[in-house]
Design a protein around this motif. Structure first.
Motif, mmCIF file in Angstrom:
data_model
loop_
_atom_site.group_PDB
_atom_site.id
_atom_site.type_symbol
_atom_site.label_atom_id
_atom_site.label_comp_id
_atom_site.label_asym_id
_atom_site.label_seq_id
_atom_site.Cartn_x
_atom_site.Cartn_y
_atom_site.Cartn_z
ATOM 1 N N SER A 64 0.913 -1.254 0.186
ATOM 2 C CA SER A 64 -0.035 0.006 -0.099
ATOM 3 C C SER A 64 0.722 1.292 0.078
ATOM 4 N N GLY A 65 0.248 2.461 -0.291
ATOM 5 C CA GLY A 65 0.885 3.604 -0.164
ATOM 6 C C GLY A 65 1.354 4.118 -1.473
ATOM 7 N N GLY A 66 1.305 3.504 -2.662
ATOM 8 C CA GLY A 66 1.312 4.151 -4.043
ATOM 9 C C GLY A 66 0.377 5.243 -4.296
ATOM 10 N N GLY A 67 0.822 6.145 -5.179
ATOM 11 C CA GLY A 67 0.017 7.025 -5.632
ATOM 12 C C GLY A 67 0.613 8.153 -6.592
ATOM 13 N N LEU A 68 0.126 9.441 -6.796
ATOM 14 C CA LEU A 68 0.531 10.522 -7.140
ATOM 15 C C LEU A 68 0.976 11.395 -6.374
ATOM 16 N N VAL A 69 2.033 11.961 -6.897
ATOM 17 C CA VAL A 69 2.931 12.751 -6.167
ATOM 18 C C VAL A 69 3.697 13.882 -6.866
ATOM 19 N N GLN A 70 3.890 15.181 -6.672
ATOM 20 C CA GLN A 70 4.689 16.111 -7.391
ATOM 21 C C GLN A 70 5.980 15.898 -7.089
ATOM 22 N N ALA A 71 6.981 16.217 -7.941
ATOM 23 C CA ALA A 71 8.324 16.235 -7.878
ATOM 24 C C ALA A 71 8.782 16.975 -6.537
ATOM 25 N N GLY A 72 9.343 16.255 -5.964
ATOM 26 C CA GLY A 72 10.194 16.918 -4.729
ATOM 27 C C GLY A 72 9.314 16.658 -3.280
ATOM 28 N N GLY A 73 8.123 15.955 -3.549
ATOM 29 C CA GLY A 73 7.216 15.271 -2.681
ATOM 30 C C GLY A 73 7.691 14.013 -2.043
ATOM 31 N N GLY A 99 11.892 10.331 -12.527
ATOM 32 C CA GLY A 99 12.224 9.043 -12.701
ATOM 33 C C GLY A 99 11.871 7.852 -11.916
ATOM 34 N N ASP A 100 11.441 8.376 -10.548
ATOM 35 C CA ASP A 100 11.074 7.291 -9.682
ATOM 36 C C ASP A 100 9.617 6.724 -10.255
ATOM 37 N N THR A 101 8.985 7.233 -10.929
ATOM 38 C CA THR A 101 7.794 6.785 -11.657
ATOM 39 C C THR A 101 7.996 5.162 -12.070
ATOM 40 N N ALA A 102 7.128 4.311 -11.398
ATOM 41 C CA ALA A 102 7.179 2.926 -11.682
ATOM 42 C C ALA A 102 6.139 2.126 -10.951
ATOM 43 N N THR A 103 6.015 1.061 -10.867
ATOM 44 C CA THR A 103 5.504 0.192 -10.318
ATOM 45 C C THR A 103 6.467 -0.522 -9.346
ATOM 46 N N THR A 106 11.403 -16.910 -2.737
ATOM 47 C CA THR A 106 11.184 -15.334 -2.632
ATOM 48 C C THR A 106 9.659 -15.247 -3.160
ATOM 49 N N TYR A 107 8.949 -14.504 -2.205
ATOM 50 C CA TYR A 107 7.625 -14.119 -2.404
ATOM 51 C C TYR A 107 7.598 -12.658 -2.993
ATOM 52 N N TRP A 108 6.652 -12.232 -3.793
ATOM 53 C CA TRP A 108 6.587 -11.117 -4.313
ATOM 54 C C TRP A 108 4.959 -10.585 -4.170
ATOM 55 N N GLY A 109 4.976 -9.034 -3.873
ATOM 56 C CA GLY A 109 3.722 -8.435 -3.721
ATOM 57 C C GLY A 109 3.003 -8.244 -5.149
ATOM 58 N N GLN A 110 1.978 -7.632 -5.202
ATOM 59 C CA GLN A 110 1.262 -7.412 -6.432
ATOM 60 C C GLN A 110 1.863 -6.204 -7.166
ATOM 61 N N GLY A 111 2.348 -5.478 -6.470
ATOM 62 C CA GLY A 111 2.977 -4.137 -7.138
ATOM 63 C C GLY A 111 1.980 -3.114 -6.780
ATOM 64 N N THR A 112 2.465 -1.909 -6.701
ATOM 65 C CA THR A 112 1.811 -0.714 -6.326
ATOM 66 C C THR A 112 2.276 0.476 -7.100
ATOM 67 N N GLN A 113 1.386 1.345 -7.688
ATOM 68 C CA GLN A 113 1.692 2.117 -8.730
ATOM 69 C C GLN A 113 2.352 3.487 -8.169
ATOM 70 N N VAL A 114 3.429 4.046 -8.513
ATOM 71 C CA VAL A 114 3.939 5.374 -8.155
ATOM 72 C C VAL A 114 4.180 6.318 -9.366
ATOM 73 N N THR A 115 3.573 7.434 -9.109
ATOM 74 C CA THR A 115 3.625 8.414 -10.229
ATOM 75 C C THR A 115 4.427 9.626 -9.838
ATOM 76 N N VAL A 116 5.232 9.932 -10.636
ATOM 77 C CA VAL A 116 5.806 11.713 -9.935
ATOM 78 C C VAL A 116 5.711 12.510 -11.216
ATOM 79 N N SER A 117 4.901 13.666 -10.919
ATOM 80 C CA SER A 117 4.827 14.471 -11.699
ATOM 81 C C SER A 117 5.774 15.597 -11.856
ATOM 82 N N SER A 118 6.079 16.358 -12.842
ATOM 83 C CA SER A 118 7.103 17.317 -12.822
ATOM 84 C C SER A 118 6.507 18.665 -12.656
#
Length: 117
Positions: A7-16, A88-92, A105-117
């Motif tokens: 959990s915790g992924g989302g959209l954030v502005q650069a520098g955030g 550049g941190d934008t990724a799953t 090794t176990y893996w999570g499902q992935g959470t989206q992180v998007t950084v806007s400029s």
């Protein structure tokens, strides 16, 4: 077996900042290694950070000084505090856990992180 819930992924502005969490569930009491990989669109999955019992912390050069990985007392939850984020941190982001050096090794499902400029 171990299941990982991120959990915790989302959209954030650069520098955030964002903080990702990954909770492990199952019969495992102590997990040797937990950490994070990420995969940007069109790119291969790359290592981000890890916390390994007996070996400490490790970070990719691209995130050193900006990201911090921590684990709770039970070793069942890992966090990734991401500060001064860049586009550049934008990724799953994928959490992983390895209960012991010889375990799967176990893996999570992935959470989206998007950084806007």
């Amino acid at each position: 077996q171990v299941q990982l819930v991120e959990s915790g992924g989302g959209l954030v502005q650069a520098g955030g900042s964002l903080r990702l969490s990954c909770a492990a569930s199952g019969s495992t009491v102590i997990i040797t290694a937990m950490g994070w990989y990420r995969q940007a669109p069109g790119k291969q999955r790359e290592f981000v950070a890890s916390s390994t019992v007996g070996r400490g912390l490790n970070y990719a050069d691209s995130v050193k000084g900006r990201f911090t990985i921590t684990r709770d007392n039970t070793k069942s939850t890992v966090y990734l505090q991401m500060n001064n984020m860049k586009p550049g941190d934008t990724a799953t982001y994928y959490c992983y856990a390895r209960p012991s050096p010889r375990a799967n090794t176990y893996w999570g499902q992935g959470t989206q992180v998007t950084v806007s400029s």
